[in-house]
Write a protein that holds these residues in place. Structure first.
Motif, short mmCIF file in Angstrom:
data_model
loop_
_atom_site.label_atom_id
_atom_site.label_comp_id
_atom_site.label_asym_id
_atom_site.label_seq_id
_atom_site.Cartn_x
_atom_site.Cartn_y
_atom_site.Cartn_z
N GLU A 1 6.13 8.62 -2.91
CA GLU A 1 5.24 7.69 -2.25
C GLU A 1 6.06 6.78 -1.35
OE1 GLU A 1 1.58 7.03 -5.28
OE2 GLU A 1 3.42 5.93 -5.74
N VAL A 2 5.44 6.34 -0.24
CA VAL A 2 6.11 5.52 0.76
C VAL A 2 5.24 4.30 1.05
CG1 VAL A 2 6.96 5.46 3.13
CG2 VAL A 2 7.19 7.54 1.79
N THR B 1 11.20 -2.58 6.92
CA THR B 1 11.67 -1.79 5.78
C THR B 1 10.66 -0.70 5.42
OG1 THR B 1 12.74 -3.75 4.88
CG2 THR B 1 12.49 -1.91 3.39
N VAL B 2 11.18 0.45 5.04
CA VAL B 2 10.36 1.52 4.47
C VAL B 2 10.84 1.70 3.04
CG1 VAL B 2 9.70 3.95 4.62
CG2 VAL B 2 10.10 2.65 6.72
N LEU B 3 9.90 1.64 2.10
CA LEU B 3 10.22 1.78 0.68
C LEU B 3 9.75 3.15 0.20
CD1 LEU B 3 8.96 -1.72 -0.42
CD2 LEU B 3 11.34 -1.01 -0.26
N VAL B 4 10.56 3.78 -0.64
CA VAL B 4 10.25 5.09 -1.20
C VAL B 4 10.37 5.00 -2.71
CG1 VAL B 4 10.86 7.54 -1.17
CG2 VAL B 4 11.28 6.15 0.86
N ARG B 5 9.39 5.59 -3.43
CA ARG B 5 9.45 5.57 -4.89
C ARG B 5 8.93 6.89 -5.45
NH1 ARG B 5 4.43 1.65 -6.83
NH2 ARG B 5 2.76 3.09 -6.25
N ASP B 6 9.21 7.10 -6.71
CA ASP B 6 8.70 8.24 -7.47
C ASP B 6 7.33 7.83 -8.02
OD1 ASP B 6 8.09 10.19 -9.36
OD2 ASP B 6 10.08 10.17 -10.28
N SER B 7 6.28 8.57 -7.66
CA SER B 7 4.94 8.18 -8.08
C SER B 7 4.75 8.27 -9.59
CB SER B 7 3.88 9.03 -7.39
OG SER B 7 3.99 10.38 -7.78
N THR C 1 0.86 -1.17 0.00
CA THR C 1 0.00 0.00 0.00
C THR C 1 0.90 1.22 0.00
OG1 THR C 1 -1.71 -1.16 1.24
CG2 THR C 1 -1.78 1.25 1.27
N TRP C 2 0.86 1.99 -1.09
CA TRP C 2 1.69 3.17 -1.24
C TRP C 2 0.91 4.40 -0.81
CZ3 TRP C 2 6.76 2.85 -2.35
CH2 TRP C 2 7.23 1.63 -2.83
N VAL C 3 1.56 5.28 -0.06
CA VAL C 3 0.96 6.52 0.42
C VAL C 3 1.74 7.68 -0.16
CG1 VAL C 3 0.39 7.86 2.47
CG2 VAL C 3 0.26 5.36 2.55
N LYS C 4 1.02 8.61 -0.78
CA LYS C 4 1.68 9.78 -1.39
C LYS C 4 1.95 10.83 -0.30
CE LYS C 4 0.46 11.22 -5.48
NZ LYS C 4 -0.17 11.89 -6.62
N SER C 5 3.06 11.50 -0.43
CA SER C 5 3.41 12.57 0.49
C SER C 5 2.31 13.62 0.50
CB SER C 5 4.72 13.23 0.05
OG SER C 5 4.91 14.45 0.73
N SER C 6 2.01 14.17 1.67
CA SER C 6 1.00 15.23 1.78
C SER C 6 1.48 16.51 1.10
CB SER C 6 0.68 15.50 3.25
OG SER C 6 1.83 15.93 3.94
N TYR C 7 2.77 16.60 0.82
CA TYR C 7 3.31 17.77 0.12
C TYR C 7 3.24 17.62 -1.39
CZ TYR C 7 5.03 19.40 4.58
OH TYR C 7 5.11 19.85 5.87
N SER C 8 2.87 16.45 -1.87
CA SER C 8 2.74 16.21 -3.30
C SER C 8 1.35 16.62 -3.77
CB SER C 8 2.96 14.74 -3.63
OG SER C 8 4.27 14.34 -3.31
#
Length: 67
Positions: free
Chosen positions: A30-31, A37-43, A14-21
């Motif tokens: 997105e995180v 583990t915490v995963l970070v990607r470019d939406s 489940t990916w969550v978009k930054s509130s600043y995006s």
């Protein structure tokens, strides 16, 4: 560490978009959280590579970014 898109179990995250995006903004992060583990990607590139960090490293990053 970089996680390849074909990694086992990544499709169920489940990916969550930054509130600043914004939906029309060029900078979207997105995180997703997994056990340990915490995963970070470019939406804009969801099939691209993901950055994987420990929860402690992520907490440290967030604290530093908020300062």
């Amino acid at each position: 560490m970089t996680i390849k898109p074909s990694g086992e179990g990544l499709s169920a995250l489940t990916w969550v978009k930054s509130s600043y995006s914004t939906n029309d903004g060029p900078e979207c992060v997105e995180v997703a959280h997994t056990p340990g583990t915490v995963l970070v990607r470019d939406s804009k590139r969801p099939a691209g590579a993901r950055l994987a960090v420990t929860p402690d490293a992520w907490s440290g990053f967030l604290a530093h970014a908020a300062a």
